[in-house]
Every structure is written in C-alpha cells, then in structure tokens.
Design an enzyme around this catalytic site. Structure first.
Site, PDB file in Angstrom:
ATOM      1  N   CYS A   2       0.864  -1.406   0.052  1.00 25.66           N
ATOM      2  CA  CYS A   2      -0.169   0.068  -0.112  1.00 25.66           C
ATOM      3  C   CYS A   2       0.786   1.098   0.168  1.00 25.66           C
ATOM      4  O   CYS A   2       1.980   1.192   0.711  1.00 25.66           O
ATOM      5  CB  CYS A   2      -0.948   0.073   1.224  1.00 25.66           C
ATOM      6  N   ARG A  27       4.049  -0.288  -4.815  1.00 27.94           N
ATOM      7  CA  ARG A  27       3.650  -0.752  -3.316  1.00 27.94           C
ATOM      8  C   ARG A  27       2.560  -1.554  -3.180  1.00 27.94           C
ATOM      9  O   ARG A  27       2.178  -1.888  -2.461  1.00 27.94           O
ATOM     10  CB  ARG A  27       3.636   0.561  -2.594  1.00 27.94           C
ATOM     11  N   TRP A  74      -2.521  -2.920  -1.640  1.00 26.67           N
ATOM     12  CA  TRP A  74      -2.117  -4.345  -1.850  1.00 26.67           C
ATOM     13  C   TRP A  74      -2.966  -5.035  -0.768  1.00 26.67           C
ATOM     14  O   TRP A  74      -2.934  -4.894   0.428  1.00 26.67           O
ATOM     15  CB  TRP A  74      -0.755  -4.487  -1.436  1.00 26.67           C
ATOM     16  N   ASN A 100      -1.863   2.528   5.590  1.00 21.29           N
ATOM     17  CA  ASN A 100      -1.053   1.362   4.968  1.00 21.29           C
ATOM     18  C   ASN A 100      -0.876   0.683   6.402  1.00 21.29           C
ATOM     19  O   ASN A 100      -0.274   1.311   7.366  1.00 21.29           O
ATOM     20  CB  ASN A 100       0.048   1.972   4.276  1.00 21.29           C
ATOM     21  N   GLY A 101      -0.878  -0.520   6.628  1.00 14.80           N
ATOM     22  CA  GLY A 101      -0.453  -1.332   7.707  1.00 14.80           C
ATOM     23  C   GLY A 101      -1.738  -2.214   8.063  1.00 14.80           C
ATOM     24  O   GLY A 101      -2.632  -2.529   7.181  1.00 14.80           O
ATOM     25  N   GLU A 481      18.535 -17.292  -6.037  1.00 17.64           N
ATOM     26  CA  GLU A 481      18.079 -15.998  -6.700  1.00 17.64           C
ATOM     27  C   GLU A 481      17.639 -16.002  -8.291  1.00 17.64           C
ATOM     28  O   GLU A 481      16.429 -15.421  -8.594  1.00 17.64           O
ATOM     29  CB  GLU A 481      19.191 -14.979  -6.548  1.00 17.64           C
ATOM     30  N   LYS A 485      13.755 -15.090  -9.335  1.00 14.62           N
ATOM     31  CA  LYS A 485      13.579 -14.015 -10.393  1.00 14.62           C
ATOM     32  C   LYS A 485      12.440 -14.641 -11.385  1.00 14.62           C
ATOM     33  O   LYS A 485      11.469 -13.937 -11.847  1.00 14.62           O
ATOM     34  CB  LYS A 485      14.705 -13.495 -11.236  1.00 14.62           C
ATOM     35  N   GLU A 488       8.752 -15.176 -10.007  1.00 18.91           N
ATOM     36  CA  GLU A 488       7.943 -14.106  -9.638  1.00 18.91           C
ATOM     37  C   GLU A 488       7.659 -13.323 -10.853  1.00 18.91           C
ATOM     38  O   GLU A 488       6.436 -12.595 -10.443  1.00 18.91           O
ATOM     39  CB  GLU A 488       8.626 -13.133  -8.501  1.00 18.91           C
ATOM     40  N   HIS A 504      19.796 -36.424  -4.793  1.00 18.46           N
ATOM     41  CA  HIS A 504      18.982 -36.998  -3.747  1.00 18.46           C
ATOM     42  C   HIS A 504      17.462 -36.776  -3.806  1.00 18.46           C
ATOM     43  O   HIS A 504      16.711 -36.765  -2.860  1.00 18.46           O
ATOM     44  CB  HIS A 504      19.535 -36.150  -2.308  1.00 18.46           C
ATOM     45  N   LYS A 603       6.296  -4.168  -3.560  1.00 19.63           N
ATOM     46  CA  LYS A 603       7.627  -4.146  -3.413  1.00 19.63           C
ATOM     47  C   LYS A 603       8.160  -4.250  -1.876  1.00 19.63           C
ATOM     48  O   LYS A 603       9.342  -4.588  -1.747  1.00 19.63           O
ATOM     49  CB  LYS A 603       8.122  -2.751  -4.000  1.00 19.63           C
TER      50      LYS A 603
END
Ligand code: M6R
Length: 608
Positions: A2, A27, A74, A100-101, A481, A485, A488, A504, A603
């Site tokens: 948010c 955001r 969000w 936001n929160g 990583e 990438k 996502e 294994h 983000k």
C-alpha cells in the site's frame, strides 16, 4: 505494501495526487482511490485495478481543492474491489482515511462500533479508523485521530481529511513508513520519497507514534500523549529522473542496467586502496564489537535472504566468525540465547519488511548488537539498528529486486574484507582483491552488452513450464535467486538446489520437458558441476549453462551457454547473477507478463 499520499498547499491537489500515486503504484496495485477537499465538502473517487482505471474515472473531474489524500492498495483484509479501496469514510461520509498497515483488533472494535450504531460499508480493517474518528470528531481533528489511535493495536501510516475541519490534514505513523516533504508549494506526506521528490527534496522522516497536523501554517509533530516532537529536516540526494524509466520498457530492465553503477556506488568513498582495506563509516562506532564478534546471525527475506546466504560463505571464507542465516520470518521461532559477542545483521532493500523488523526487535530484546544493510535511507530498519551501511543503490522501483541484490553482495564483500584483515590475508592479497572488485562494474557491463544472446535463449526456452536451477558453493545462492526471479515475474515453476543435492531427489523430475539452468563457471566446484550437467544430459534434460568466457567443455554438452568474464572465484556471484536476471526478464517479456508489477506481489512487504 500500500502506498499513501497526502498534500496540502497552494496548488490543485488532484494532479499532484495522481502523479504521486503513479510513482507509488509499485507498492500495491489492486485498487486505488483519492479524496479532495472541495468547498467544505470532501469529494472521493475509487477504482478497482491499476491507477489508470482511477484516472479514467477522474477524467471529468474539475476539482480545484488544494488538500487531499490518496492510496494505492495491496489487499490484506477484504478482496481487491472498489468497495474495499481506500479512502474509507465514516457513517456521515465526512471523514476520509487512507491507511497502510494492519489494525489487529479491528474485529472487536468493529463489533463495538456496530453496537453503537455505526454502519460499515467495506470488509477492511481500515474502516474502523474512520468510525472511531467520527466518535470524537467534535473534539477537533487532531484530538479525534489521537483518541482513535489510542484504541487501536497494530501498524499504521494514515492520512485523514475531514469536511468538518477544512484546511487540515492529519498524518500518523506507527510501523509503516511515512515521510513529510516540505516545499514552497505545500506539504506532502508519502510512503516513499519517490512520490514527492518531483516537488521538493526537503524531507522529514516520521518515527513511530508521530502524529502530524498539517494546515496553512505548516506542520506540527506531536505524539499520542500530546508532547511536541522535533524531527530533523534532511535533503534527499537523488533526483526524480532516478525514479523514472529513462527510455527502458520496464524499471526492472533499467535497474539491471544500472548495476555497474550500483556496484560503484556501494564502493564509493569506502576503499583505502593503499592499505587494502574498506572503510565503512557507518560501522565505526561498533567496530570494536564487530572485531570481537564470534557469532553473526544474518536475517532477511526473499532476495535479501539469498544475499545473506552468500554473506555466510564469504564471511566464513575469510574470518573465523560463525555465521548463521535465517529467514527473518522464522527467526523468532528459534530458542536462541545470545552470548556476548553475538551480532545480528538485517539485510533489507526497503528497510520496511515487517518480518525483518520483528526479527531485529526480538534480537535486541535478547541483547545482541543489531546491524543493518539497507538501501532506503531513514527507513524503519535503518532507524532501529545500532549501526549499519547504506547501499546507495538509488530507488529500486521494479518489484523484482535486481540492483539492490548486487549492491548488497558488494557491501557484504566489503564487510568480509574489513573483518578479514584482522585474520589472514596479506596486504598484497587484500590489494589484489580490491583491484578485482573495482574491475567488476566493467565486467558486468560486458555481460549487459551481450544481452541479445540471452534474449535469444529466452525465446527458445520460454515455452517450458518448469525449470531447475543448480549451483554450488558461492553460486548456490545465485541459483536460488535466479529461480526466484523467474517464478516471480514469469509465473513459471522454478526451483533451485545445491547441485550436489540433485541426486538426492530432484533428478527424478528431469526429462526432455524440464530444463535446468546450471551455474558452472571455472571455479573450485567446476568439475563437479560438469558431472551434474552430464547426469542431466544423460536423462535428456535441456541445459542452459553459465560459464566462464572461453570455456571449451560446456558448449560440447550444453544446449546453450552464457559466458561471464573470469574473476576471483569468490567474486563470481557478482557476474553470474546478471544472466539470471536477464534470462528471467526476457522469458517474462516473451510470455507477455506484467514485469514491473507481478500479480499478488508488492515491493515492500509491511505485513507479517
Ligand atoms: O525490502 P527487502 O529487501 O527487505 O525485501 C525482502 C523481499 O520481500 C524481497 O527481497 C523480494 O523477495 C524481492 N522483491 C524479490 O525480487
């Protein structure tokens, strides 16, 4: 998670809010809305989806009011929809709140408010704030917000506008970032400086429990106990063009291309080449404790966690400090007793990740020295650490972290080398290492110059549904990583393993439809990686390898090879990361994905 924005000044608020919302969209992007004070009335419009939908809905608005609040969401509580979009209002539709929160006790508060006759319209936790403020609105806006906040548990960055109190905006922060911008044309408050830097570079970072009244006189900060608070003004050292695409189709691609500069910025002013040592000013005050450190915990999430994993290899390679790396979200579940000589290093691009914040608070409670490696200046994690190092990577807008990762790695090398000089390496070894580190930006540029080859590989591989990423030693975190990438931004299934683990279990997945991306530069694990690749090929698995320039073996056995220049083994991750990012980027582009704003993500993740 948010983005919120508020403005009170001399200009019409509407275009200012829309421009700021576009910059905050990274955001959260499932819905948006704004409210503007217009002749003692508050006009509000909201829309599901991206900000362009809100803009369409406002195409006919000729609002001239110069005070307003805005939000990009969000979703946490309540589905993404117009009804759950902010701003939320009280029963009389006079008080409007963006938030936001998370209000943790919202359910109990909602029931109490409903018993007192309040009518709720949305499924959000935020709406209780509007109704709580309504209960006290006759006491004045600032006092009403204060009373409301005293009743809530949780985290918030809020901005409040009330038709009963024209010419005022009230802002409050606790556990969510909020920055005031002080300019000639007014005062802004935003979740991120990128929303206000086109208007002013003078900012004030708000702290937890700060409450701000903004009116035509300026701004006054106090706390929930009505004590006046003074916060220093700071000047932001970057410009609006740093937060723009500058001709690139996506922020992610621009940020990938900014990596040579990100490495230089991470090193700037921090290398004493004659002595072969880095000098990290932010750690000076705690350096004695760091030199005596016996145990270091690194806590972080996502990409920053993978930086931490590499940090463990490189710090342990050059010192005798025992390093543990924990996912910040799991750290609190460990029954750890910290002895003297224990430090915790939080790594975070945003400096706002809730899991990481909670982890360092827990570590502080147990008495550890708390260090930070953070990109966003003045962020919560930066403020809550005893000492730390800033990345100076500039704003990272693409949701997929790229340049911040490379920058984190660079600084971890500097920290490792600083600690190592008290141990074994000679002056000439340290100088040689620094010389090689300084050459890295040019080598990254060389890889970027060969992006077209990676793009052609992406075309060839973009129709596969599953990918395995493999690496060993220093390149194992880079495999992790790389897989993150890809998943996502392209929504393809990808998972990473230490290559030695393949036999294994994961090897059962390999067939002609399941390609592997193998990190196989010429390092001490090269021969073993070659064997792993042979094992994959023996089962008809397609292989894309990342190898050292001029390698003659890999092209014989792999379907595709991406070359990186040679460097010291320990520094290879700074190079091998780049093809991982480009491969993911171009596969996502081939598949027509929303690269900068992948579905379901945001983000900075300010909820646990
Ligand atoms: O801001 P942080 O570095 O604390 O964020 C942690 C993760 O959310 C983040 O690294 C995330 O995994 C990346 N954006 C993925 O590319």
């Amino acid at each position: 998670m948010c983005g919120i924005l508020a403005y009170l000044g001399k200009e019409p608020a509407l275009p200012i809010l829309l421009e700021g919302l576009r910059r905050l969209e990274y955001r959260g992007y499932d819905s948006s809305g704004l409210a503007v004070m217009e002749d003692a009335e508050v006009l509000c419009r909201r829309a599901p989806g991206k900000i362009r939908v809100l803009e369409d809905r406002l195409a006919d608005a000729e609002w001239q009011g110069s005070a307003g609040i805005a939000h990009t969401r969000w979703a946490t509580h309540g589905k993404p929809s117009e009804i759950n979009a902010h701003p939320h209002s009280d029963c009389r539709e006079r008080i409007f709140v963006v938030h936001n929160g998370i209000i943790e006790n919202h359910q109990a508060l909602k029931e109490q408010l409903q018993q007192r006759g309040h009518q709720f319209k949305s499924e959000t936790d935020t709406e209780v704030l509007a109704h709580l403020i309504e209960e006290y609105h006759q006491e004045g806006l600032l006092q009403a917000v204060k009373e409301a906040l005293l009743a809530v548990q949780g985290t918030y960055g809020i901005a409040v506008l009330s038709a009963d109190h024209p010419g005022k905006v009230v802002i409050a922060a606790k556990g969510s970032p909020l920055i005031l911008g002080i300019g000639e044309k007014g005062i802004w408050a935003a979740s991120d400086v990128c929303a206000l830097v086109s208007h002013t570079r003078e900012v004030v970072y708000l702290h937890d429990d700060d409450l701000v009244l903004v009116d035509s006189e300026g701004y006054q900060i106090s706390n929930l106990h009505s004590q006046d608070i003074s916060r220093p003004k700071r000047t932001i050292d970057w410009e609006i063009r740093d937060a723009e695409k500058q001709g690139y189709p996506h922020f992610m691609l621009k940020e990938i291309h900014e990596q040579p500069q990100a490495v230089r910025n991470a090193m700037r002013g921090r290398l004493l080449q004659a002595e072969g040592i880095p000098k990290l000013g932010g750690l000076t005050d705690v350096w004695k404790q760091m030199v005596d450190m016996e145990r270091l915990f690194i806590v972080s999430c996502g990409t920053s966690y993978y930086a931490g994993l590499l940090g463990r290899y490189i710090i342990e390679e050059s010192t005798d400090i025992a390093v543990e790396v924990d996912l910040a979200s799991e750290f609190r579940y460990r029954k750890l007793n910290f002895k003297e000589g224990t430090a915790v290093l939080a790594i975070s691009q945003s400096g706002e990740t809730a899991d990481t914040l909670v982890a360092i608070r827990e570590a502080r409670r147990k008495g550890a020295l708390i260090l930070g490696l953070v990109n966003v200046v003045g962020s919560s994690i930066a403020r809550e650490t005893d000492a730390g190092v800033y990345n100076h990577a500039g704003p990272e807008v693409g949701v997929a972290s790229t340049k911040s990762f490379i920058s984190q790695l660079t600084i971890l090398y500097l920290i490792a080398l600083s600690l190592a000089r008290h141990q074994t390496p000679s002056l000439s070894e340290r100088q040689s290492f620094l010389r090689e580190l300084i050459s890295i930006p040019d080598k990254i540029q060389q890889i970027l110059d060969g992006a077209a080859h990676i793009q052609s590989i992406a075309r060839r591989f973009s129709q596969y549904r599953n990918f395995l990423y493999l690496g060993r030693k220093f390149n194992y975190p880079i495999a992790l990583e790389g897989a993150l990438k890809l998943k996502e931004i392209s929504y393809l299934h990808s998972e990473a393993y230490a290559a030695g683990e393949m036999k294994h279990g994961p090897i059962a997945l390999i067939d002609e439809d399941f390609p592997s991306v193998c990190l196989a530069p010429r390092d001490s694990s090269y021969e073993k990686m070659l064997s792993n690749i042979q094992e994959i090929k023996a089962r008809n698995g397609p292989v894309v390898a990342v190898g050292t320039e001029g390698d003659r073996e890999l092209p014989k056995i792999c379907d595709e090879v991406i070359e990186v220049p040679a460097t010291h083994e320990i520094l290879l991750p700074l190079l091998t990361t780049v093809p991982m990012q480009l491969l993911a980027y171009y596969i996502a582009e081939e598949r027509g994905c929303e690269i900068d704003q992948p579905r379901n993500l945001a983000k900075s993740v300010t909820v646990e």
